[in-house]
Design a protein around this motif. Structure first.
Motif, PDB file in Angstrom:
ATOM      1  N   ASN A 120       0.821  -1.215   0.000  1.00  0.00           N
ATOM      2  CA  ASN A 120       0.000   0.000   0.000  1.00  0.00           C
ATOM      3  C   ASN A 120       0.851   1.260   0.000  1.00  0.00           C
ATOM      4  N   GLN A 121       1.895   1.268   0.807  1.00  0.00           N
ATOM      5  CA  GLN A 121       2.749   2.446   0.865  1.00  0.00           C
ATOM      6  C   GLN A 121       3.531   2.640  -0.429  1.00  0.00           C
ATOM      7  N   LEU A 122       3.982   1.574  -1.036  1.00  0.00           N
ATOM      8  CA  LEU A 122       4.655   1.687  -2.325  1.00  0.00           C
ATOM      9  C   LEU A 122       3.706   2.254  -3.380  1.00  0.00           C
ATOM     10  N   VAL A 123       2.473   1.783  -3.360  1.00  0.00           N
ATOM     11  CA  VAL A 123       1.472   2.294  -4.306  1.00  0.00           C
ATOM     12  C   VAL A 123       1.303   3.800  -4.140  1.00  0.00           C
ATOM     13  N   ARG A 124       1.204   4.256  -2.907  1.00  0.00           N
ATOM     14  CA  ARG A 124       0.985   5.685  -2.675  1.00  0.00           C
ATOM     15  C   ARG A 124       2.168   6.522  -3.167  1.00  0.00           C
ATOM     16  N   VAL A 125       3.381   6.063  -2.871  1.00  0.00           N
ATOM     17  CA  VAL A 125       4.557   6.837  -3.278  1.00  0.00           C
ATOM     18  C   VAL A 125       4.717   6.832  -4.796  1.00  0.00           C
ATOM     19  N   LEU A 126       4.542   5.679  -5.424  1.00  0.00           N
ATOM     20  CA  LEU A 126       4.660   5.621  -6.878  1.00  0.00           C
ATOM     21  C   LEU A 126       3.582   6.456  -7.552  1.00  0.00           C
ATOM     22  N   ALA A 127       2.389   6.489  -6.960  1.00  0.00           N
ATOM     23  CA  ALA A 127       1.313   7.319  -7.509  1.00  0.00           C
ATOM     24  C   ALA A 127       1.699   8.792  -7.490  1.00  0.00           C
ATOM     25  N   LEU A 128       2.366   9.214  -6.432  1.00  0.00           N
ATOM     26  CA  LEU A 128       2.793  10.611  -6.336  1.00  0.00           C
ATOM     27  C   LEU A 128       3.912  10.924  -7.323  1.00  0.00           C
ATOM     28  N   GLU A 129       4.839   9.990  -7.494  1.00  0.00           N
ATOM     29  CA  GLU A 129       5.962  10.229  -8.393  1.00  0.00           C
ATOM     30  C   GLU A 129       5.556  10.153  -9.863  1.00  0.00           C
ATOM     31  N   TRP A 130       4.711   9.182 -10.195  1.00  0.00           N
ATOM     32  CA  TRP A 130       4.439   8.912 -11.605  1.00  0.00           C
ATOM     33  C   TRP A 130       3.116   9.471 -12.107  1.00  0.00           C
ATOM     34  N   GLY A 131       2.205   9.816 -11.195  1.00  0.00           N
ATOM     35  CA  GLY A 131       0.938  10.396 -11.626  1.00  0.00           C
ATOM     36  C   GLY A 131       1.118  11.610 -12.529  1.00  0.00           C
ATOM     37  N   PRO A 132       1.981  12.569 -12.157  1.00  0.00           N
ATOM     38  CA  PRO A 132       2.181  13.738 -13.023  1.00  0.00           C
ATOM     39  C   PRO A 132       2.762  13.390 -14.390  1.00  0.00           C
ATOM     40  N   LEU A 133       3.267  12.166 -14.532  1.00  0.00           N
ATOM     41  CA  LEU A 133       3.880  11.741 -15.799  1.00  0.00           C
ATOM     42  C   LEU A 133       2.958  10.827 -16.601  1.00  0.00           C
ATOM     43  N   GLY A 134       1.705  10.726 -16.149  1.00  0.00           N
ATOM     44  CA  GLY A 134       0.710   9.997 -16.925  1.00  0.00           C
ATOM     45  C   GLY A 134       0.448   8.566 -16.503  1.00  0.00           C
ATOM     46  N   ILE A 135       1.034   8.152 -15.395  1.00  0.00           N
ATOM     47  CA  ILE A 135       0.871   6.764 -14.948  1.00  0.00           C
ATOM     48  C   ILE A 135       0.123   6.737 -13.624  1.00  0.00           C
TER      49      ILE A 135
END
Length: 257
Positions: free
Chosen positions: A170-185
């Motif tokens: 869950n924590q990995l999902v949250r961090v990756l969402a923050l890093e990659w969301g602005p890049l379209g993922i």
């Protein structure tokens, strides 16, 4: 009718990677995703298993390819994604389903128990997402759906290591969402309750064990693979374009208590 206001749950034309596809939820997800229109690049630790399942999907009218991957081995993860990218040209969706489950009282947990669980559920998830993310970042879009568990949201006796490993998901999902969301993922997780599969049948067919589980589920029954597949397809689809960094329980209300 203005079609731009209508959500699309179709996966037509999408290249969808499914890890841990040889049995249980993963095997069911392969069929469900193919039925939703995806070309499924499915992975298993055995080449024979991967190729056999891919052939079954194709025989049923779907599109699939089989690839070897051991998510506890980072080299194997990277080699599999190289193979998938070479064959399909891109990865649109990763369904990071591969996982390990075990239960033991905390006082009995060995270092090997801890390492085995974390290698698959936490480290394996991270490096699988990383490998897929690198390909997606080249194209500026993608969906990652991780398989978590209700055990990531509530404590379950005799599952200390499993709960910890899925909490890490869950924590990995949250961090990756923050890093990659602005890049379209987008990066999200599905957190199922007890799901009836060939692997869980032995326990869930025991009336006493099943009653103890069902008593905790307000909907009054355990889940099915189709219940999980519905959530995965939603998060993988264009309909979930603005959904990022969530953990979606598919638990009949267990974690609402």
């Amino acid at each position: 009718m203005n079609s731009q206001h209508l959500p699309s749950f179709s996966l037509d034309g999408k290249i969808v990677v499914v890890t841990g596809a040889s049995r249980g939820i993963g095997r069911g997800l392969v069929d469900a995703l193919a039925a939703a229109g995806a070309t499924v690049a499915l992975t298993a630790r055995s080449s024979d298993e991967a190729s056999t399942i891919a052939a079954q999907v194709v025989a049923a009218g779907g599109r699939a390819s089989g690839h070897v991957m051991d998510v506890a081995d980072v080299g194997s993860i990277n080699a599999a994604f190289d193979d998938i990218a070479q064959q399909h040209g891109r990865v649109d969706v990763l369904v990071a389903n591969a996982g390990l489950g075990a239960n033991h009282p905390a006082v009995d947990v060995t270092e090997a128990d801890w390492d085995d669980m974390m290698d698959v559920n936490a480290k394996g998830l991270f490096f699988t997402a990383q490998a897929a993310g690198k390909i997606m970042l080249e194209h500026g879009s993608g969906r990652i759906v991780a398989m978590s568990s209700q055990a990531s949201l509530v404590g379950i006796p005799d599952h200390a290591v499993y709960c910890a490993s899925k909490g890490a998901v869950n924590q990995l999902v949250r961090v990756l969402a923050l890093e990659w969301g602005p890049l379209g993922i987008t990066v999200n997780a599905v957190a199922p309750t007890f799901i009836y599969t060939p692997g869980t049948a032995e326990r869930l067919d025991d009336p006493e064990f099943r009653r103890g589980v069902v008593d905790r589920i307000p909907m009054g029954d355990v889940g099915t693979i189709a219940d999980v597949a519905g959530a995965v397809i939603y998060l993988a689809s264009d309909a979930a374009a603005m959904v990022n960094g969530i953990v979606l329980p598919v638990d009949g209300g267990w974690t609402a208590q």
